[in-house]
Design a protein around this motif. Structure first.
Motif: not given
Length: 167
Positions: A35-36, A89, A113-120
């Motif tokens: 995750d980020s 995912s 992880g579960r965060e938006p792909q763009e953020r990751l």
């Protein structure tokens, strides 16, 4: 001495986890969730050591070509450090683990992880737009080069030399 129900359950769970890990053999290592907030961990474990980060996905046909190349390179350079990051995912974890076991890349393995792909993706590289396969070559001093697409044999050698992995 009486053990409480909670302690018994905890002990049983620990035994189950340990038994499962041992039964799976030394190659069956856990795939960590990326995750980020933990993005820095991905590189921190290799501080001062060059390594290669392979970003891939189960549905990426071209990513599998890079896995084939890495298998050959690991035979040639046994000290080659590889980190894998699946963009799939966490629901795809069993399939990710199975594929990584098949290509012998279970060490230093991560899955989105579960965060938006763009953020990751941004946590990995703010300039990366999500194209795959994506390979990063890290030098011991922390500098890196990102390469999108399938990498040719001669380009693997060039990038590994840049990173200080091959001569």
């Amino acid at each position: 001495m009486k053990l409480s129900r909670r302690k018994l359950l905890a002990a049983a769970a620990a035994l189950l986890v340990t038994g499962t890990a041992n039964a799976s053999g030394p190659q069956a290592e856990r795939v960590a969730v990326f995750d980020s907030a933990t993005a820095a961990q991905l590189t921190a474990g290799h501080k001062g050591k060059p390594f290669v980060l392979l970003v891939w996905s189960l549905d990426c046909v071209y990513c599998k070509r890079n896995f084939e190349a890495i298998g050959k390179l690991q035979a040639r350079y046994p000290a080659l450090r590889i980190v894998t990051l699946a963009m799939d995912s966490t629901e795809a974890l069993p399939q990710v683990q199975q594929l990584l076991q098949r290509v012998s890349l279970t060490r230093n393995a991560w899955v989105f992880g579960r965060e938006p792909q763009e953020r990751l993706r941004y946590a990995v590289d703010p300039d990366w737009m999500g194209e795959m396969p994506r390979t990063y070559f890290y030098r011991a001093d922390g500098q890196r080069q990102g390469v999108s697409g399938v990498i040719s044999s001669s380009d693997w050698s060039k990038h590994l030399r840049w990173a200080g992995i091959a001569s």
